[in-house]
Each structure stands twice: as structure tokens, then as C-alpha cells.
Write a protein that holds these residues in place. Structure first.
Motif, PDB file in Angstrom:
ATOM      1  N   THR A  43       0.862  -1.180   0.000  1.00  0.00           N
ATOM      2  CA  THR A  43       0.000   0.000   0.000  1.00  0.00           C
ATOM      3  C   THR A  43       0.903   1.235   0.000  1.00  0.00           C
ATOM      4  O   THR A  43       2.125   1.123  -0.071  1.00  0.00           O
ATOM      5  CB  THR A  43      -0.905   0.041   1.245  1.00  0.00           C
ATOM      6  OG1 THR A  43      -0.118   0.370   2.406  1.00  0.00           O
ATOM      7  CG2 THR A  43      -1.607  -1.294   1.459  1.00  0.00           C
ATOM      8  N   ARG A  44       0.309   2.406   0.114  1.00  0.00           N
ATOM      9  CA  ARG A  44       1.083   3.644   0.166  1.00  0.00           C
ATOM     10  C   ARG A  44       1.684   3.881   1.549  1.00  0.00           C
ATOM     11  O   ARG A  44       2.495   4.796   1.711  1.00  0.00           O
ATOM     12  CB  ARG A  44       0.191   4.842  -0.156  1.00  0.00           C
ATOM     13  CG  ARG A  44      -0.406   4.854  -1.547  1.00  0.00           C
ATOM     14  CD  ARG A  44      -1.192   6.120  -1.783  1.00  0.00           C
ATOM     15  NE  ARG A  44      -0.340   7.305  -1.669  1.00  0.00           N
ATOM     16  CZ  ARG A  44      -0.762   8.542  -1.855  1.00  0.00           C
ATOM     17  NH1 ARG A  44      -2.038   8.768  -2.168  1.00  0.00           N
ATOM     18  NH2 ARG A  44       0.069   9.556  -1.744  1.00  0.00           N
ATOM     19  N   LEU A  45       1.294   3.100   2.528  1.00  0.00           N
ATOM     20  CA  LEU A  45       1.559   3.424   3.931  1.00  0.00           C
ATOM     21  C   LEU A  45       2.716   2.626   4.524  1.00  0.00           C
ATOM     22  O   LEU A  45       2.784   1.417   4.361  1.00  0.00           O
ATOM     23  CB  LEU A  45       0.297   3.169   4.765  1.00  0.00           C
ATOM     24  CG  LEU A  45      -0.992   3.818   4.240  1.00  0.00           C
ATOM     25  CD1 LEU A  45      -2.164   3.467   5.140  1.00  0.00           C
ATOM     26  CD2 LEU A  45      -0.833   5.329   4.112  1.00  0.00           C
ATOM     27  N   GLY A  46       3.614   3.342   5.214  1.00  0.00           N
ATOM     28  CA  GLY A  46       4.651   2.668   5.974  1.00  0.00           C
ATOM     29  C   GLY A  46       6.050   2.821   5.444  1.00  0.00           C
ATOM     30  O   GLY A  46       6.988   2.234   6.000  1.00  0.00           O
ATOM     31  N   GLY A  47       6.246   3.619   4.389  1.00  0.00           N
ATOM     32  CA  GLY A  47       7.571   3.831   3.837  1.00  0.00           C
ATOM     33  C   GLY A  47       8.156   5.167   4.255  1.00  0.00           C
ATOM     34  O   GLY A  47       7.651   5.833   5.163  1.00  0.00           O
ATOM     35  N   VAL A  48       9.226   5.575   3.585  1.00  0.00           N
ATOM     36  CA  VAL A  48       9.933   6.813   3.940  1.00  0.00           C
ATOM     37  C   VAL A  48       9.953   7.827   2.791  1.00  0.00           C
ATOM     38  O   VAL A  48      10.553   8.889   2.932  1.00  0.00           O
ATOM     39  CB  VAL A  48      11.383   6.524   4.390  1.00  0.00           C
ATOM     40  CG1 VAL A  48      11.384   5.636   5.625  1.00  0.00           C
ATOM     41  CG2 VAL A  48      12.193   5.877   3.271  1.00  0.00           C
ATOM     42  N   SER A  49       9.339   7.526   1.664  1.00  0.00           N
ATOM     43  CA  SER A  49       9.321   8.462   0.544  1.00  0.00           C
ATOM     44  C   SER A  49       8.510   9.701   0.898  1.00  0.00           C
ATOM     45  O   SER A  49       7.587   9.647   1.720  1.00  0.00           O
ATOM     46  CB  SER A  49       8.744   7.794  -0.701  1.00  0.00           C
ATOM     47  OG  SER A  49       9.557   6.716  -1.118  1.00  0.00           O
ATOM     48  N   LYS A  50       8.849  10.823   0.238  1.00  0.00           N
ATOM     49  CA  LYS A  50       8.212  12.098   0.541  1.00  0.00           C
ATOM     50  C   LYS A  50       7.454  12.639  -0.675  1.00  0.00           C
ATOM     51  O   LYS A  50       7.573  12.145  -1.787  1.00  0.00           O
ATOM     52  CB  LYS A  50       9.269  13.125   0.970  1.00  0.00           C
ATOM     53  CG  LYS A  50      10.135  12.683   2.143  1.00  0.00           C
ATOM     54  CD  LYS A  50       9.336  12.488   3.413  1.00  0.00           C
ATOM     55  CE  LYS A  50      10.236  12.119   4.590  1.00  0.00           C
ATOM     56  NZ  LYS A  50       9.451  11.843   5.810  1.00  0.00           N
ATOM     57  N   GLY A  51       6.700  13.708  -0.408  1.00  0.00           N
ATOM     58  CA  GLY A  51       5.991  14.403  -1.471  1.00  0.00           C
ATOM     59  C   GLY A  51       4.956  13.534  -2.145  1.00  0.00           C
ATOM     60  O   GLY A  51       4.224  12.794  -1.480  1.00  0.00           O
ATOM     61  N   CYS A  52       4.896  13.602  -3.480  1.00  0.00           N
ATOM     62  CA  CYS A  52       3.890  12.837  -4.208  1.00  0.00           C
ATOM     63  C   CYS A  52       4.144  11.339  -4.149  1.00  0.00           C
ATOM     64  O   CYS A  52       3.283  10.544  -4.526  1.00  0.00           O
ATOM     65  CB  CYS A  52       3.818  13.300  -5.665  1.00  0.00           C
ATOM     66  SG  CYS A  52       5.314  13.011  -6.636  1.00  0.00           S
ATOM     67  N   PHE A  53       5.324  10.931  -3.678  1.00  0.00           N
ATOM     68  CA  PHE A  53       5.668   9.508  -3.567  1.00  0.00           C
ATOM     69  C   PHE A  53       5.284   8.926  -2.203  1.00  0.00           C
ATOM     70  O   PHE A  53       5.505   7.732  -1.969  1.00  0.00           O
ATOM     71  CB  PHE A  53       7.169   9.304  -3.782  1.00  0.00           C
ATOM     72  CG  PHE A  53       7.698   9.931  -5.030  1.00  0.00           C
ATOM     73  CD1 PHE A  53       7.341   9.445  -6.279  1.00  0.00           C
ATOM     74  CD2 PHE A  53       8.532  11.033  -4.973  1.00  0.00           C
ATOM     75  CE1 PHE A  53       7.825  10.024  -7.441  1.00  0.00           C
ATOM     76  CE2 PHE A  53       9.024  11.625  -6.124  1.00  0.00           C
ATOM     77  CZ  PHE A  53       8.662  11.123  -7.364  1.00  0.00           C
ATOM     78  N   GLU A  54       4.774   9.764  -1.330  1.00  0.00           N
ATOM     79  CA  GLU A  54       4.518   9.350   0.047  1.00  0.00           C
ATOM     80  C   GLU A  54       3.591   8.141   0.117  1.00  0.00           C
ATOM     81  O   GLU A  54       2.536   8.121  -0.502  1.00  0.00           O
ATOM     82  CB  GLU A  54       3.905  10.507   0.827  1.00  0.00           C
ATOM     83  CG  GLU A  54       3.809  10.242   2.307  1.00  0.00           C
ATOM     84  CD  GLU A  54       3.286  11.453   3.078  1.00  0.00           C
ATOM     85  OE1 GLU A  54       3.172  11.353   4.305  1.00  0.00           O
ATOM     86  OE2 GLU A  54       2.984  12.479   2.449  1.00  0.00           O
ATOM     87  N   SER A  55       3.992   7.085   0.913  1.00  0.00           N
ATOM     88  CA  SER A  55       5.310   7.014   1.504  1.00  0.00           C
ATOM     89  C   SER A  55       6.018   5.713   1.094  1.00  0.00           C
ATOM     90  O   SER A  55       7.223   5.629   1.094  1.00  0.00           O
ATOM     91  CB  SER A  55       5.205   7.079   3.029  1.00  0.00           C
ATOM     92  OG  SER A  55       4.499   5.962   3.554  1.00  0.00           O
ATOM     93  N   MET A  56       5.225   4.703   0.716  1.00  0.00           N
ATOM     94  CA  MET A  56       5.809   3.423   0.324  1.00  0.00           C
ATOM     95  C   MET A  56       5.854   3.311  -1.203  1.00  0.00           C
ATOM     96  O   MET A  56       5.104   2.556  -1.827  1.00  0.00           O
ATOM     97  CB  MET A  56       5.017   2.266   0.943  1.00  0.00           C
ATOM     98  CG  MET A  56       5.559   0.863   0.644  1.00  0.00           C
ATOM     99  SD  MET A  56       7.270   0.609   1.101  1.00  0.00           S
ATOM    100  CE  MET A  56       7.107   0.334   2.877  1.00  0.00           C
ATOM    101  N   ASN A  57       6.719   4.112  -1.813  1.00  0.00           N
ATOM    102  CA  ASN A  57       6.940   3.993  -3.254  1.00  0.00           C
ATOM    103  C   ASN A  57       8.004   2.940  -3.503  1.00  0.00           C
ATOM    104  O   ASN A  57       9.055   2.944  -2.871  1.00  0.00           O
ATOM    105  CB  ASN A  57       7.402   5.330  -3.841  1.00  0.00           C
ATOM    106  CG  ASN A  57       7.955   5.154  -5.246  1.00  0.00           C
ATOM    107  OD1 ASN A  57       7.334   4.514  -6.088  1.00  0.00           O
ATOM    108  ND2 ASN A  57       9.136   5.695  -5.485  1.00  0.00           N
ATOM    109  N   LEU A  58       7.761   2.056  -4.470  1.00  0.00           N
ATOM    110  CA  LEU A  58       8.679   0.950  -4.726  1.00  0.00           C
ATOM    111  C   LEU A  58       9.263   0.978  -6.135  1.00  0.00           C
ATOM    112  O   LEU A  58       9.808  -0.020  -6.599  1.00  0.00           O
ATOM    113  CB  LEU A  58       7.975  -0.379  -4.451  1.00  0.00           C
ATOM    114  CG  LEU A  58       7.692  -0.576  -2.950  1.00  0.00           C
ATOM    115  CD1 LEU A  58       6.549  -1.552  -2.727  1.00  0.00           C
ATOM    116  CD2 LEU A  58       8.944  -1.016  -2.219  1.00  0.00           C
TER     117      LEU A  58
END
Length: 289
Positions: A43-58
Motif C-alpha cells: 500500500t502507500r503506507l509505511g515507507g519513507v518516501s516524501k511528497g507525491c511519492f509518500e510514503s511506500m513507493n517501490l
């Protein structure tokens, strides 16, 4: 997870939302019951990416910081367990083809850890335990394929072009050729992606499906629904299910997601909602070591 609301299609609840170490992901409980694979859909939740990539971009190709994507993969590897790290992932090189690559031990790490020496690959198959097959998504369906008899797996990115070209059937054929897989033994799952009522297409795309499938198939399996002004709704999930049935997969062994990416933009990236300013979700599948 009490504050996270998922809009679901139907009432079957084929997928469950899980959380581990702050990372949220989706799984098919029926796939887990097979006992031979680990899998998830991010999902989008639980990562460290910022901005439009927030937060679980792979995805490393959308403009996100490499260090952030590296960390996101580390977090996914922890969820996959068994001491996995970034060296265990193998990624597609997606260009909306129907090409499927046989993955061997020599491919381990290609994508997140080392450069891929291949292009135009939208599907992967393997019988090597511990390699994590990876595909990228933001409305296009993933198809998980598990052979519990021959201990082999496949994972494909099945956008409208790949679905029309029956990429899932290509993967199944390649698994039969390389591992002796019998389609009647396979368990397959269509993962989170855009649902039929959300997927509006024009006549140009619709005509390609009219050319590829019979009128009887289109009506019986509800592949296309006509709307005013020469628009249609395309039910990718139904097309993929038909492809799997025609390939010899038993209907009772086909799982269809109940989670639409476009209906859940706060939880999942959707190309139809977020357009190009977004990250990518990913599907993961590995044979247990």
C-alpha cells in the motif's frame, strides 16, 4: 488499523489488510493457506518516501530518492521474512508487453540491487526458493500464479494490453514447459487494481477486445459494458478470469481481489487519480526457502 477504511467491491473479503512494523500491506488468506509461498501487495503506507511519492513507493524510475526506495525495499523484505534483503528481489521491466521471463538463481537481485540486463518483460516465473518476484502497479492488475505440486510460481503485470494479449496464459504455458506445471493444479489470484465500474475506455481500446474475444464471451463473462458517447467500462478482472479458465485453471482455484485502486486513493496509488505525480505499488511472490 481502526482508522483505515477500505472501500471494497462485493462482500467476499478475499483480501486482508495487515500491518507489521508500521508497514501496511494486503494479502490473500487463501494463498497463505497453501503453505509454500510468501506474498503481499503493498500500500502507500509505511515507507519513507516524501511528497507525491509518500510514503511506500517501490519504483526507482519515477523520480523518487534512491535511498528512500532502498529503505522501502528493506522494510518489505522484513515483512517477507526468512532473512530476506534487497538482494533477493527480481523485478520486471514493464512496457505493457506479454513477455514472460524465466528467472534463475543468476537473476537474483536484478532490479532493486543490481541493474537488469533485460527489457520488455511484464511477467516472471521461477522455481527457485527465496527469490522474490516483483511487479509494479498503479491500476493495472497483478496476477499471482502458484503451483503447489511442482513448487513453482509466476507473477505478471496485466494492464489492458497484457490482458488483451493474455499474458497470464503465456506465464502458465511457460510454467508447463519449464516445470511441468499442470494448469488444473494452479492457484491463481488477481490482485488490487482498477475495478470495472471505475475503468472507462474509448472505442479504440474496446474494439481491440471485440477483436480478441467472441461476443458470447464478452456477454457471458461481462467483459465490457457499453456507456453513452461510445464509451465502455472494461472489467479487467473478468477478462483475466476468463483467460485463466481457458488456460485450464479450475474456477474454484481463481481468487479475485475485492480492492480497487481508484476507489482507495488514500491507501493505494492510482494512475487514474494521481496521474504521473505518484509512486508505484508492487506485488511480491516468493517460494518459501
Amino acid at each position: 488499523m481502526e482508522n483505515i477504511r477500505i472501500k471494497r467491491t462485493g462482500d467476499k473479503r478475499t483480501m486482508e489488510l495487515r500491518e507489521k512494523n508500521g508497514v501496511y500491506y494486503l494479502v490473500f488468506p487463501e494463498i497463505e493457506k497453501l503453505g509454500i509461498v510468501d506474498h503481499l501487495f503493498s500500500t502507500r503506507l509505511g515507507g519513507v518516501s516524501k511528497g507525491c511519492f509518500e510514503s511506500m513507493n517501490l519504483s526507482y524510475t519515477r523520480g523518487d530518492d534512491k535511498e528512500a526506495v532502498d529503505e522501502n525495499y528493506c522494510r518489505i523484505s522484513e515483512i517477507m521474512g526468512h532473512g530476506h534483503n534487497r538482494k533477493d528481489f527480481v523485478s520486471t521491466f514493464q512496457t505493457h508487453t506479454t513477455n514472460v521471463r524465466v528467472i534463475t538463481e543468476e537473476d537474483r537481485g536484478k532490479g532493486p540491487f543490481t541493474d537488469r540486463d533485460y527489457t520488455d518483460v511484464d511477467g516472471l516465473i521461477t522455481n527457485v526458493p527465496g527469490i522474490i518476484l516483483s511487479t509494479f502497479h498503479a491500476d493495472c492488475p497483478p496476477v499471482y500464479i502458484v503451483d503447489p505440486v511442482k513448487k513453482a510460481i509466476g507473477l505478471v503485470h496485466s494492464g489492458w494490453k497484457g490482458t488483451k494479449g493474455e499474458i497470464a496464459a503465456n506465464a502458465i504455458g511457460l510454467m508447463h514447459e519449464n516445470y511441468g506445471s499442470n494448469p488444473s493444479d494452479l492457484v491463481c489470484a488477481v490482485g488490487p487494481s482498477i475495478c470495472g465500474p471505475c475503468y472507462e475506455i474509448g472505442m479504440d481500446v474496446a474494439e481491440q477486445f471485440f477483436d480478441s474475444f467472441s461476443e458470447e464471451e464478452i456477454d457471458k463473462y461481462n467483459l465490457l459494458v457499453a456507456y453513452p458517447k461510445e464509451k465502455f467500462r472494461l472489467y479487467l478482472w473478468n477478462v483475466i478470469k476468463l483467460t485463466l479458465l481457458k488456460s485450464g485453471v479450475k474456477e474454484e482455484n481463481i481468487l479475485i481481489t475485492d480492492v480497487c485502486t481508484r476507489c482507495n486513493p488514500d491507501l493505494l496509488f492510482s494512475h487514474r487519480i494521481h496521474h504521473e505525480k505518484r509512486g508505484n505499488l508492487a506485488a511480491f511472490l516468493a517460494l518459501k526457502s
